[in-house]
Design a protein around this motif. Structure first.
Motif, PDB file in Angstrom:
ATOM      1  N   ARG A   1       0.858  -1.276  -0.183  1.00  0.00           N
ATOM      2  CA  ARG A   1       0.034   0.093  -0.050  1.00  0.00           C
ATOM      3  C   ARG A   1       0.678   1.240  -0.041  1.00  0.00           C
ATOM      4  NH1 ARG A   1      -3.683  -0.799   4.287  1.00  0.00           N
ATOM      5  NH2 ARG A   1      -4.497  -2.333   3.041  1.00  0.00           N
ATOM      6  N   GLN A   2       1.850   1.248   0.837  1.00  0.00           N
ATOM      7  CA  GLN A   2       2.797   2.304   0.667  1.00  0.00           C
ATOM      8  C   GLN A   2       3.643   2.664  -0.396  1.00  0.00           C
ATOM      9  OE1 GLN A   2       5.549   1.775   4.037  1.00  0.00           O
ATOM     10  NE2 GLN A   2       3.777   2.180   5.621  1.00  0.00           N
ATOM     11  N   GLU A   3       3.971   1.484  -1.113  1.00  0.00           N
ATOM     12  CA  GLU A   3       4.553   1.669  -2.418  1.00  0.00           C
ATOM     13  C   GLU A   3       3.777   2.407  -3.508  1.00  0.00           C
ATOM     14  OE1 GLU A   3       6.034  -2.091  -3.416  1.00  0.00           O
ATOM     15  OE2 GLU A   3       7.864  -1.945  -2.175  1.00  0.00           O
ATOM     16  N   GLU A   4       2.188   2.077  -3.417  1.00  0.00           N
ATOM     17  CA  GLU A   4       1.534   2.644  -4.489  1.00  0.00           C
ATOM     18  C   GLU A   4       0.773   4.148  -4.006  1.00  0.00           C
ATOM     19  OE1 GLU A   4      -1.957  -0.278  -4.323  1.00  0.00           O
ATOM     20  OE2 GLU A   4      -0.865  -1.825  -5.250  1.00  0.00           O
ATOM     21  N   ASP A   5       1.255   4.515  -2.888  1.00  0.00           N
ATOM     22  CA  ASP A   5       0.927   5.738  -2.535  1.00  0.00           C
ATOM     23  C   ASP A   5       1.781   7.087  -3.660  1.00  0.00           C
ATOM     24  OD1 ASP A   5      -0.389   4.892  -0.283  1.00  0.00           O
ATOM     25  OD2 ASP A   5       1.037   5.675   1.201  1.00  0.00           O
ATOM     26  N   VAL A   6       0.672   7.941  -3.707  1.00  0.00           N
ATOM     27  CA  VAL A   6       1.215   9.069  -4.792  1.00  0.00           C
ATOM     28  C   VAL A   6       1.279  10.428  -3.715  1.00  0.00           C
ATOM     29  CG1 VAL A   6       0.016   8.093  -7.007  1.00  0.00           C
ATOM     30  CG2 VAL A   6      -1.395   9.385  -5.453  1.00  0.00           C
ATOM     31  N   PRO A   7       2.130  11.236  -4.037  1.00  0.00           N
ATOM     32  CA  PRO A   7       2.436  12.371  -3.041  1.00  0.00           C
ATOM     33  C   PRO A   7       1.410  13.218  -3.537  1.00  0.00           C
ATOM     34  CG  PRO A   7       3.906  12.458  -5.082  1.00  0.00           C
ATOM     35  CD  PRO A   7       3.411  11.003  -5.131  1.00  0.00           C
ATOM     36  N   LEU A   8       1.012  14.258  -2.499  1.00  0.00           N
ATOM     37  CA  LEU A   8      -0.041  15.288  -2.777  1.00  0.00           C
ATOM     38  C   LEU A   8       0.541  16.138  -3.833  1.00  0.00           C
ATOM     39  CD1 LEU A   8      -2.243  17.007  -1.728  1.00  0.00           C
ATOM     40  CD2 LEU A   8      -0.923  18.255  -0.085  1.00  0.00           C
ATOM     41  N   HIS A   9      -0.315  16.626  -4.642  1.00  0.00           N
ATOM     42  CA  HIS A   9      -0.003  17.435  -6.007  1.00  0.00           C
ATOM     43  C   HIS A   9       0.645  18.727  -5.380  1.00  0.00           C
ATOM     44  CE1 HIS A   9      -4.142  18.530  -4.777  1.00  0.00           C
ATOM     45  NE2 HIS A   9      -3.714  19.759  -5.186  1.00  0.00           N
ATOM     46  N   GLY A  10       1.390  19.392  -6.185  1.00  0.00           N
ATOM     47  CA  GLY A  10       1.976  20.691  -5.790  1.00  0.00           C
ATOM     48  C   GLY A  10       0.977  21.685  -5.833  1.00  0.00           C
ATOM     49  N   GLU A  11       1.519  23.111  -5.386  1.00  0.00           N
ATOM     50  CA  GLU A  11       0.635  24.262  -5.407  1.00  0.00           C
ATOM     51  C   GLU A  11       0.103  24.552  -6.955  1.00  0.00           C
ATOM     52  OE1 GLU A  11      -1.461  27.120  -3.571  1.00  0.00           O
ATOM     53  OE2 GLU A  11       0.078  25.828  -2.754  1.00  0.00           O
ATOM     54  N   LEU A  12      -1.425  24.602  -6.997  1.00  0.00           N
ATOM     55  CA  LEU A  12      -2.201  25.022  -8.272  1.00  0.00           C
ATOM     56  C   LEU A  12      -1.700  26.355  -8.662  1.00  0.00           C
ATOM     57  CD1 LEU A  12      -5.733  23.832  -7.137  1.00  0.00           C
ATOM     58  CD2 LEU A  12      -3.921  22.526  -8.532  1.00  0.00           C
ATOM     59  N   ASP A  13      -1.583  26.402 -10.008  1.00  0.00           N
ATOM     60  CA  ASP A  13      -1.369  27.865 -10.596  1.00  0.00           C
ATOM     61  C   ASP A  13      -2.608  28.834 -10.566  1.00  0.00           C
ATOM     62  OD1 ASP A  13      -2.726  27.049 -12.694  1.00  0.00           O
ATOM     63  OD2 ASP A  13      -1.040  26.739 -14.169  1.00  0.00           O
ATOM     64  N   ASP A  14      -2.277  29.906 -10.952  1.00  0.00           N
ATOM     65  CA  ASP A  14      -3.407  30.920 -10.970  1.00  0.00           C
ATOM     66  C   ASP A  14      -4.453  30.490 -11.668  1.00  0.00           C
ATOM     67  OD1 ASP A  14      -1.867  32.463  -9.071  1.00  0.00           O
ATOM     68  OD2 ASP A  14      -0.954  33.843 -10.623  1.00  0.00           O
ATOM     69  N   ASP A  15      -4.262  29.882 -12.802  1.00  0.00           N
ATOM     70  CA  ASP A  15      -5.439  29.606 -13.902  1.00  0.00           C
ATOM     71  C   ASP A  15      -6.226  28.596 -13.259  1.00  0.00           C
ATOM     72  OD1 ASP A  15      -4.926  31.690 -15.650  1.00  0.00           O
ATOM     73  OD2 ASP A  15      -3.617  30.300 -16.708  1.00  0.00           O
ATOM     74  N   GLU A  16      -5.630  27.564 -12.777  1.00  0.00           N
ATOM     75  CA  GLU A  16      -6.325  26.344 -11.962  1.00  0.00           C
ATOM     76  C   GLU A  16      -6.968  26.958 -10.887  1.00  0.00           C
ATOM     77  OE1 GLU A  16      -3.303  22.526 -13.086  1.00  0.00           O
ATOM     78  OE2 GLU A  16      -2.701  23.978 -11.359  1.00  0.00           O
ATOM     79  N   TRP A  17      -6.516  27.863 -10.063  1.00  0.00           N
ATOM     80  CA  TRP A  17      -7.310  28.110  -8.910  1.00  0.00           C
ATOM     81  C   TRP A  17      -8.367  29.068  -9.176  1.00  0.00           C
ATOM     82  CZ3 TRP A  17      -7.251  26.618  -4.135  1.00  0.00           C
ATOM     83  CH2 TRP A  17      -6.098  26.046  -3.680  1.00  0.00           C
ATOM     84  N   ARG A  18      -8.433  29.903 -10.269  1.00  0.00           N
ATOM     85  CA  ARG A  18      -9.518  30.739 -10.677  1.00  0.00           C
ATOM     86  C   ARG A  18     -10.530  29.619 -11.345  1.00  0.00           C
ATOM     87  NH1 ARG A  18      -6.637  33.299 -14.265  1.00  0.00           N
ATOM     88  NH2 ARG A  18      -5.600  34.692 -12.734  1.00  0.00           N
ATOM     89  N   GLU A  19     -10.221  28.626 -11.903  1.00  0.00           N
ATOM     90  CA  GLU A  19     -11.289  27.476 -12.552  1.00  0.00           C
ATOM     91  C   GLU A  19     -11.824  27.104 -11.428  1.00  0.00           C
ATOM     92  OE1 GLU A  19     -11.466  23.582 -15.088  1.00  0.00           O
ATOM     93  OE2 GLU A  19      -9.891  24.862 -15.263  1.00  0.00           O
ATOM     94  N   LEU A  20     -11.221  26.634 -10.663  1.00  0.00           N
ATOM     95  CA  LEU A  20     -11.485  25.772  -9.186  1.00  0.00           C
ATOM     96  C   LEU A  20     -12.521  26.716  -8.387  1.00  0.00           C
ATOM     97  CD1 LEU A  20     -11.104  23.185  -7.631  1.00  0.00           C
ATOM     98  CD2 LEU A  20      -9.560  24.297  -6.160  1.00  0.00           C
ATOM     99  N   GLY A  21     -12.176  27.866  -8.356  1.00  0.00           N
ATOM    100  CA  GLY A  21     -13.141  28.900  -7.397  1.00  0.00           C
ATOM    101  C   GLY A  21     -14.182  29.272  -8.258  1.00  0.00           C
ATOM    102  N   ALA A  22     -14.326  29.197  -9.445  1.00  0.00           N
ATOM    103  CA  ALA A  22     -15.540  29.564 -10.416  1.00  0.00           C
ATOM    104  C   ALA A  22     -16.321  28.628 -10.157  1.00  0.00           C
ATOM    105  CB  ALA A  22     -15.016  29.772 -11.685  1.00  0.00           C
ATOM    106  N   THR A  23     -15.932  27.156 -10.444  1.00  0.00           N
ATOM    107  CA  THR A  23     -16.556  26.085 -10.442  1.00  0.00           C
ATOM    108  C   THR A  23     -17.599  25.922  -9.050  1.00  0.00           C
ATOM    109  OG1 THR A  23     -15.293  25.189 -11.966  1.00  0.00           O
ATOM    110  CG2 THR A  23     -17.023  23.593 -10.776  1.00  0.00           C
TER     111      THR A  23
END
Length: 116
Positions: free
Chosen positions: A34-56
């Motif tokens: 299970r530990q070997e299959e873990d994926v790390p937390l995604h990095g900081e979202l850029d401004d466009d991704e934050w804007r799209e996320l906030g609008a949705t």
């Protein structure tokens, strides 16, 4: 091939009939996989991704429709479908209402929000 060489080259035949695993070893093996299959937390979202996320999020909050939320949870990305109930700007989290319960999700673990 002599008898001595046959004993030397027989591989693991001596232990073939006595394979067993203790429950503690099995649990440790499962945890390791299970530990070997873990994926790390995604990095900081850029401004466009934050804007799209906030609008949705704001659109779903104002018009009360169901969304699919993709978020990181203990080494895996999960998807849940629900309606956004509240937005807590002070603590930077959203409250998502599911048919059986409500759950607060921090904005930093949310990867994507899309309408159903």
């Amino acid at each position: 091939m002599g008898k001595e060489e046959w004993y030397i080259h027989r591989g693991n035949l001596l232990w073939e009939g006595s394979r067993m695993m203790l429950p503690e070893h099995k649990q440790a093996w499962i945890e390791l996989q299970r530990q070997e299959e873990d994926v790390p937390l995604h990095g900081e979202l850029d401004d466009d991704e934050w804007r799209e996320l906030g609008a949705t999020i704001m659109d779903a909050l104002n018009h009360t429709y169901e969304v699919t939320v993709t978020y990181w949870d203990h080494g895996r990305y999960r998807q849940k479908i629900g309606t956004i109930d509240k937005l807590d700007e002070w603590n930077k989290r959203i409250k998502i209402a599911f048919p059986d319960r409500c759950e607060w999700l921090p904005l930093r673990i949310i990867k994507h929000v899309s309408p159903v």
